[in-house]
Each structure stands twice: as structure tokens, then as C-alpha cells.
Design a protein around this motif. Structure first.
Motif: not given
Length: 442
Positions: A169-194
């Protein structure tokens, strides 16, 4: 061009600006919102659905769900593959598709063009992505395994591995909008998005980025995943009553309802937003984290971990309980989860003059179920809109408030945000004791 070097002086030298970024924390504001949910394909449909009391839970069609003990869920209202060019969509898992659609909406809602970074109108290396998800593209792997068993290795999709990773998800947003600063992913169960939004706040505060798309996405309405949660008796079994199945804080609650979606905020350093004349929704004032260290799935019944996360968010926002105007609760409609959160909120709000004005609390999961890794993103969007419009959506499904909750739960109809508070808290808690809280300031 706003290239990320402006502070207060348009003539400031790049080196001085870089030093100043790291010398003092910067205020972070919200300038764009995007969402794809069971209530609609964009933010206006989400907000109107919440105010109207609509429910996106329904019975799932298809023979693969016919023998499932739980056959209800809350899917999004649109096929995301129809909103992205076909060649691009074929390279994304469903969660990533939803994330890209929500990110595009947030980006454009902030007054930016989809090609601004690619064409140099935005400093691409000063813009980043921070997304949360739990399972990501696991359904792709399940399908690849089915093909392998039924037809052999030649039929395994060549992009299955790349489409399975949670970071897609993060990498595809980066590719789609050409954003190169960073593309991070958090996986912490249902608190992930927050937690992903909180991380982005810090990255901007301390000068690593000037802007970031942050939130969560999830799309795992599959027999395998639903069967697994049903086996642990976490899901509501009201198959014959989809619209009344998700009942946060209600006496008759019997488990959560699966949902899917994506919610994304565009966060910016305040001076960066002002320099380009952006519309500002509110301040992303702070956030807090904690761990229960209690059980792999069940919450700590004392609510102690939640208390720590709530208080950490208040400290980070330089606020007190008297500043709280509203709490957007995690409340998934599980018996013990709702009680633990309510117990924690009562303890934290003891310093608030409840006799003069109790703090109104609501849960949105009666409207669209539990969106898993997307829950924090979508509920953060709703929290920002609550401040922006001055209205608190009702808690759908809470017809008979459990006496043990002991909170001022908003039900039946929207309620105005109290004028003597300026802070909305958005809570997310997950399996394994992950607790995350965001604080938004009017």
C-alpha cells in the motif's frame, strides 16, 4: 515553488532552514482527507453516512461463504479496480488499491495535483507515506496456493510475491504520486493505522519531512480470514440481522463485524501549509502509544495500558483532560474490549468536571464494522471532520447502553461538539496489547 525550505523568512538560506528544522519541533496540521469505506467511495459519502445513521454491513454473497459460521461483513461500496487504470490495478492487491484511491483523494483535497511531485511543483523528497495494515496482501497468497494445488506451479501469478507484502500500500502510493521522501509501513494489529499517523506526525515535527500521506488500509473479506476469526469467537453471529450485528457499548453486543476500507490524512508542517495557501482542517496535536503486556488476543481487563496511551497523547499534545471535547472510541462491540476501554476512559477523565459537562464518546463501528488496519485511518478522518463541522456522529447499534460502561455515549442523532473543549481523541487498540491514541486540536 514551495520546496520545503521556507520557515518564517522567504529569504532564509537552505542550510539555515535545515538547521532550524531540527532545532525546534514544528506544528503539524491536517490539510487533506481521503477515504473509501462501506458507506461510500469518498469522504463526503462517509461523513453523510455517519450523520444519517447508515449501516454498511450486509450478508456476503457467493458459495464460498455459504457454509461459514459468520456470513456478514461490511465491504466497500465500489469495485476499487474500476477506479484505477487496468494495467496499474492488476499490479496491486485489494488493500493497496483502496489505499491509492484514498491517498489520491486526500492529496487532491489538499489542493494538490496528481502530477505535482513528478513535475516539480512539490519537493518529492520532502513528502512521504506512512501506512498501517495488518494482513495486507495475504489473500493473494491464499489464491496463489489454491492455484498451485489445483493446477500446478505454472499457474502461480508471477507478481504474487510482490503483491503479498504488507508494504505494498505504501509503495504503490509512492509510485502513483511520485513521492520519494520515504514510504513506511506499520503493522501493529488494529492499532496499525493510528500508529502510522502518529509516526508521520513525528517525522514532520522533527524536520525529516514537510508533508506525509498517513493512514491505514485493509481488505481481507475472505473465507479463510473470516473463518479464522469466527473460530476464536471474536465475530458477531447475527447472520440474519446484518444491520444490527455491530453493537458497540450495547448490552447485547456479541462480537465485531469484519469490514474493509482505507482512510488517509495529508499531514503538513504548518509553515509549509501556510506558504502554499492550503486550507487547514485542524492541528495533529499529539499521539500516545503503550503495550498491555497481557495476552496475545484479550485486552487487559483493568484498562491500564489504554490509560497510559491516553495520558501519553495528552502529554504529547500539551493538553489536559479539560481540553477534551470528544472521544472517538475504538469500541469494537466485543464484551471485554468495550469494558476495558470504558474503564480506562473513566479513569483518565476523572480530572474532568463531568458534573459540569461529561465528555461525549462515540464509536463508529456500528456503521461499518471493524476495518482492522484501516480502522485508525478512517476513524481519524472522521475525528478531523467532527472538529471541522462541529458535529459528533452517533453510535449506531447502541440501543441499550451497557450499565457497566459509565460514559456519555452519543446515540440516536448527531450532537454538537462542546464549545469549551478543543481536543478530539481517536483511539485504536489491537490484539497483543497494542494501544495507540491520536489527539486532534481545533
Amino acid at each position: 515553488m514551495f520546496n520545503g525550505v521556507h520557515l518564517n523568512d522567504g529569504n532564509i538560506r537552505d542550510g539555515d532552514a535545515e538547521e532550524a528544522r531540527f532545532r525546534r519541533p514544528r506544528r503539524v496540521v491536517v490539510t487533506g482527507l481521503g477515504a473509501v469505506t462501506p458507506l461510500g467511495a469518498d469522504v463526503p459519502e462517509l461523513w453523510q453516512g455517519l450523520l444519517d445513521g447508515r449501516c454498511g454491513v450486509r450478508e456476503l454473497a457467493g458459495e464460498e461463504f455459504a457454509d461459514q459460521p459468520v456470513r456478514i461483513a461490511a465491504p466497500v461500496t465500489v469495485d476499487p479496480a474500476t477506479l484505477i487504470p487496468r494495467a496499474q490495478a492488476r499490479r496491486m492487491n485489494r488493500s493497496a488499491l483502496l489505499a491509492v484511491i484514498a491517498a489520491r483523494e486526500a492529496w487532491q483535497d489538499a489542493g494538490l495535483g496528481l502530477a505535482d511531485a513528478q513535475e516539480g511543483r512539490v519537493a518529492a523528497d520532502r513528502a512521504g507515506i506512512s501506512m498501517g495494515t495488518i494482513i495486507g496482501g495475504a489473500p493473494v497468497l491464499v489464491e496463489a496456493d489454491r492455484r498451485l494445488r489445483d493446477k500446478g506451479p505454472r499457474y502461480v501469478p508471477p507478481l504474487a510475491a510482490a503483491m503479498t507484502v504488507p508494504s505494498q500500500a505504501a509503495s504503490q502510493i509512492s509510485i502513483d504520486l511520485h513521492l520519494t521522501g520515504e514510504a513506511r509501513t506499520v503493522t501493529s494489529a488494529c492499532a496499525s493505522g493510528t500508529e502510522a499517523i502518529g509516526n508521520a506526525i513525528d517525522r514532520i515535527r522533527h524536520g525529516h519531512l514537510d508533508m506525509a500521506l498517513a493512514g491505514g488500509s485493509e481488505a481481507v473479506l475472505t473465507p479463510t480470514v473470516m473463518g479464522a476469526f469466527a473460530a476464536m469467537r471474536a465475530l458477531s453471529t447475527r447472520n440474519d440481522e446484518p444491520h444490527g450485528a455491530s453493537r458497540p457499548f450495547d448490552k447485547a453486543r456479541d462480537g465485531f463485524v469484519h469490514g474493509e476500507g482505507a482512510g488517509v490524512l495529508l499531514l503538513e508542517a504548518e509553515e509549509h501549509a501556510l506558504a502554499r495557501g492550503a486550507r487547514i482542517y485542524c492541528e495533529a496535536a499529539g499521539w500516545g502509544l503503550s503495550a498491555d503486556a497481557h495476552h496475545m488476543a484479550a485486552p487487559d481487563p483493568t484498562g491500564a495500558g489504554i490509560v497510559r496511551a491516553l495520558r501519553a497523547a495528552l502529554r504529547d499534545a500539551d493538553a489536559t483532560t479539560r481540553d477534551i471535547a470528544h472521544v472517538n472510541a475504538h469500541a469494537t462491540a466485543t464484551v471485554e474490549g468495550d469494558l476495558a476501554e470504558a474503564r480506562a476512559l473513566r479513569e483518565v477523565l476523572e480530572g474532568h468536571d463531568a458534573a459540569a459537562r461529561p465528555v461525549p464518546v462515540t464509536s463508529l463501528k456500528g456503521h461499518f464494522g471493524h476495518l482492522q488496519g484501516a480502522a485508525g485511518g478512517v476513524e481519524a478522518v472522521a475525528s478531523v471532520l467532527t472538529l471541522h463541522h462541529g458535529l459528533i456522529p452517533p453510535t449506531l447499534g447502541c440501543e441499550n447502553l451497557d450499565d457497566a460502561i459509565g460514559l456519555d455515549v452519543v446515540t440516536i442523532a448527531p450532537r454538537p461538539v462542546p464549545e469549551d473543549g478543543n481536543l478530539v481523541l481517536s483511539n485504536s487498540f489491537g490484539f497483543g496489547g497494542h494501544n495507540a491514541v491520536l489527539a486532534f486540536r481545533r
